[in-house]
Motif scaffolding. Structure first.
Motif, PDB file in Angstrom:
ATOM      1  N   ILE A 455       1.019  -1.087   0.263  1.00 43.26           N
ATOM      2  CA  ILE A 455       0.033   0.413  -0.056  1.00 43.26           C
ATOM      3  C   ILE A 455       0.679   1.554   0.239  1.00 43.26           C
ATOM      4  N   ALA A 456       2.029   1.444   0.849  1.00 42.26           N
ATOM      5  CA  ALA A 456       2.907   2.202   0.602  1.00 42.26           C
ATOM      6  C   ALA A 456       3.774   2.570  -0.576  1.00 42.26           C
ATOM      7  N   ASP A 461       2.854   5.782  -5.743  1.00 40.01           N
ATOM      8  CA  ASP A 461       2.712   6.050  -7.230  1.00 40.01           C
ATOM      9  C   ASP A 461       1.664   6.433  -7.960  1.00 40.01           C
ATOM     10  N   ARG A 462       0.748   6.719  -6.589  1.00 41.17           N
ATOM     11  CA  ARG A 462      -0.348   7.097  -7.194  1.00 41.17           C
ATOM     12  C   ARG A 462       0.092   8.477  -6.916  1.00 41.17           C
ATOM     13  N   ALA A 466      -0.409  11.829 -10.061  1.00 39.62           N
ATOM     14  CA  ALA A 466      -0.910  12.193 -10.068  1.00 39.62           C
ATOM     15  C   ALA A 466      -0.214  13.487 -10.540  1.00 39.62           C
ATOM     16  N   LEU A 467       1.148  13.706 -10.594  1.00 39.60           N
ATOM     17  CA  LEU A 467       1.916  14.375 -10.605  1.00 39.60           C
ATOM     18  C   LEU A 467       2.359  14.757 -12.560  1.00 39.60           C
ATOM     19  N   ALA A 477       0.709  25.285 -14.715  1.00 39.38           N
ATOM     20  CA  ALA A 477      -0.093  24.972 -13.714  1.00 39.38           C
ATOM     21  C   ALA A 477       1.981  25.062 -13.083  1.00 39.38           C
ATOM     22  N   PRO A 478       1.478  25.089 -12.126  1.00 39.03           N
ATOM     23  CA  PRO A 478       2.935  24.996 -11.151  1.00 39.03           C
ATOM     24  C   PRO A 478       3.117  23.842 -10.596  1.00 39.03           C
ATOM     25  N   VAL A 479       4.831  22.832 -11.541  1.00 44.28           N
ATOM     26  CA  VAL A 479       4.967  21.548 -11.173  1.00 44.28           C
ATOM     27  C   VAL A 479       4.993  21.767  -9.461  1.00 44.28           C
ATOM     28  N   PRO A 480       4.371  20.486  -8.164  1.00 42.48           N
ATOM     29  CA  PRO A 480       4.494  20.380  -7.386  1.00 42.48           C
ATOM     30  C   PRO A 480       6.130  20.314  -7.028  1.00 42.48           C
ATOM     31  N   THR A 481       5.940  20.349  -5.252  1.00 37.00           N
ATOM     32  CA  THR A 481       7.944  20.566  -5.570  1.00 37.00           C
ATOM     33  C   THR A 481       7.972  18.948  -4.154  1.00 37.00           C
ATOM     34  N   SER A 482       6.866  18.532  -4.316  1.00 39.75           N
ATOM     35  CA  SER A 482       7.032  17.426  -3.110  1.00 39.75           C
ATOM     36  C   SER A 482       5.883  16.381  -3.370  1.00 39.75           C
ATOM     37  N   LEU A 483       6.237  15.173  -3.299  1.00 41.22           N
ATOM     38  CA  LEU A 483       4.821  14.072  -3.665  1.00 41.22           C
ATOM     39  C   LEU A 483       3.170  14.590  -2.169  1.00 41.22           C
ATOM     40  N   ASP A 484       3.744  14.706  -1.763  1.00 42.06           N
ATOM     41  CA  ASP A 484       2.697  15.475  -0.466  1.00 42.06           C
ATOM     42  C   ASP A 484       1.818  16.701  -0.495  1.00 42.06           C
ATOM     43  N   GLU A 485       2.319  17.040  -1.535  1.00 41.69           N
ATOM     44  CA  GLU A 485       1.651  18.322  -2.438  1.00 41.69           C
ATOM     45  C   GLU A 485       0.752  17.481  -3.733  1.00 41.69           C
ATOM     46  N   ALA A 486       1.448  16.578  -4.456  1.00 42.62           N
ATOM     47  CA  ALA A 486       0.956  15.943  -5.527  1.00 42.62           C
ATOM     48  C   ALA A 486      -0.412  14.951  -4.486  1.00 42.62           C
TER      49      ALA A 486
END
Length: 508
Positions: A455-456, A461-462, A466-467, A477-486
């Motif tokens: 799951i982690a 990967d999800r 999304a990114l 659109a601005p590129v996300p700087t982290s997976l948390d933002e994605a």
């Protein structure tokens, strides 16, 4: 130097009390009502397919023992294997149920590391099977040389514990007794909440009397860092966690196959009778009347005039001689007796009939699921009991690591794999329906049977998908700087609402 055992709760007193308790349980004994209670040796023999040879009237015990090698069918192994193979721990969750953070909903990564370090993906099955087949099993938690927790499986043939008076949860002492194959000595380790004591005996024939004032033949095992054969218990508790099976039947544990041993004996007797009928009565026996039989001039014994052979024809010149044959023994009653006993075994142990009989023809999937309902209910009941023991084991592991928050986290939860058999199509269809009902994604993945590690990885990967999708649809659109933002962008959903003037019009 003999060990003093006269003082209650002294190390020698505990060694004698727990050692006698451990050795006595290996042998069969009789309760107050005269019923025989099988010992651990007997339970192990049945689990491994070595039941006692039944007594058969008119048959030499030595011959019956030889027949038993062919007649033995270990049905009790299926009674033990069927629930054990459906019990698997996927992880642990230590978050507070009222905590809305994402970490509280995830399986604990540090607990998973401890689990993997101790190879518990495999050894946990040993603990489950040991508890099912030997009434109980134990997990021993110690501090390794690197400071990490070491969790090992221990059997009731080597370990005995004693609870505090009036308590069924807190342990007062624990003992492990085993033979050191390198030296040939017998070793013993005693745990109390305050100290750990080590003993050694040069004899491999250990006996404990019930009221001896001292234990001869035992000495304190002096370690390099200790002068008196003892050391402080840094955990402050007995580091043994019991996994007790079917405590509702007996507080000290009740083996999974303990109440079907008599049925296994009945099956063995029926099978030996079947072999006897096959050997002596299944073939037609021939007879001859009015036939003169000669005698051997040397021995004086009758000479058999005919040899049984499919290529020979029996003939005689005497017209008064008659030949005939006896009817063969009907084997169907013996087979029916075995089938009836197997059905009794399936009903009492709640083992699916198709596991035992193996004849499944034109049976629907719903019928098979209904047949496994009893087994699934039994497995879930065992999971509730064993889950508490696993949580206590992991709390001890975190105490070794010095993490007092998790060592006292009594909201811990054991994540079990679903014991019910379902197809991939059924799981996927259920996940879609749960999504419509608002069940979170992580919970849906757990329900589909994915492990916390899988799951982690899927969550990462999800977020990466999304990114990439955001960049492909909107290049400005601005590129996300982290997976948390994605992840945050992925979780955004368009909301259909009303403008302020619409609200005014409705109000008007």
């Amino acid at each position: 130097m003999p060990i003093d055992a006269s003082v209650v709760e002294s190390p020698g007193w505990w060694l004698q009390r727990l050692g006698k308790k451990l050795l006595d349980e290996r042998e069969d004994n009789t309760d107050a009502s005269g019923e025989r209670i099988p010992g651990l040796d007997t339970l192990r023999d049945y689990a491994e397919g070595r039941p006692p040879v039944p007594h058969v009237l008119g048959v030499d015990p030595r011959e019956a023992r030889e027949w038993m090698k062919d007649a033995r069918t270990n049905w009790t192994a299926l009674v033990l294997d069927s629930p054990a193979e459906r019990m698997h721990v996927d992880g642990f969750r230590f978050g507070d149920p009222d905590d809305d953070s994402e970490d509280a909903r995830k399986a604990d990564s540090e607990a998973n590391r401890v689990w993997q370090e101790n190879s518990l993906d495999a050894d946990a099955d040993l603990i489950h099977y040991g508890a099912l087949s030997q009434r109980r099993a134990f997990a021993l938690v110690e501090r390794g040389e690197d400071g990490r927790p070491v969790i090992t499986h221990e059997t009731p043939r080597q370990v005995a514990v004693e609870h505090e008076q009036g308590s069924r949860r807190k342990l007062a002492a624990g003992l492990k007794l085993w033979r050191d194959d390198w030296t040939g000595h017998t070793r013993a380790t005693l745990w109390t909440p305050e100290r750990i004591f080590d003993f050694v005996s040069e004899s491999d024939l250990i006996e404990f009397a019930g009221n001896a004032a001292e234990l001869r033949g035992w000495d304190a095992l002096v370690l390099p860092d200790s002068d008196d054969g003892s050391r402080p218990n840094e955990l402050g508790t007995v580091p043994l966690v019991p996994f007790i099976n079917r405590r509702n039947r007996r507080l000290t544990g009740f083996a999974e196959h303990e109440d079907v041993l008599s049925i296994q004996n009945r099956i063995n007797l029926s099978l030996i009778n079947l072999l006897a009928a096959m050997k002596y009565g299944a073939f037609r026996q021939r007879w001859a009347a009015g036939l003169e039989v000669g005698e051997d001039p040397v021995t004086g014994k009758p000479i058999e005039p005919f040899q049984l052979d499919i290529r020979r024809l029996w003939t005689t010149d005497d017209p008064d001689v008659k030949f005939g044959e006896f009817a063969a023994t009907d084997l169907k009653p013996y087979v029916a007796a075995v089938q009836a006993a197997v059905q009794d075994l399936a009903a009492i142990s709640r083992t699916p009939p198709h596991y035992l009989i193996g004849a499944v023809v034109n049976v629907s999937g719903d019928a098979l699921k209904a047949a496994e309902t009893g087994l699934i209910s039994k497995v879930r009941d065992r999971q509730r009991s064993f889950g508490e023991s696993w949580e206590q084991t992991m709390r001890l592991a975190f105490r070794v690591l010095g993490d007092e928050a998790k060592a006292t986290a009594y909201t811990a939860e054991t994540l079990w794999r679903d014991p019910e058999s379902r197809s991939i199509a059924e799981l996927a269809d259920a996940a879609v329906k749960k999504s419509t009902a608002g069940v979170p994604w992580r919970q849906r993945m757990e329900d589909m049977g994915y492990t916390p590690a899988q799951i982690a990885r899927m969550e990462i990967d999800r977020a990466a998908d999304a990114l990439n999708a955001q960049t492909a649809t909107d290049a400005a659109a601005p590129v996300p700087t982290s997976l948390d933002e994605a992840r945050a962008r992925r979780d955004q959903r368009p909301v259909i609402g009303r403008e302020e003037e619409d609200d005014g019009a409705i109000a008007a």
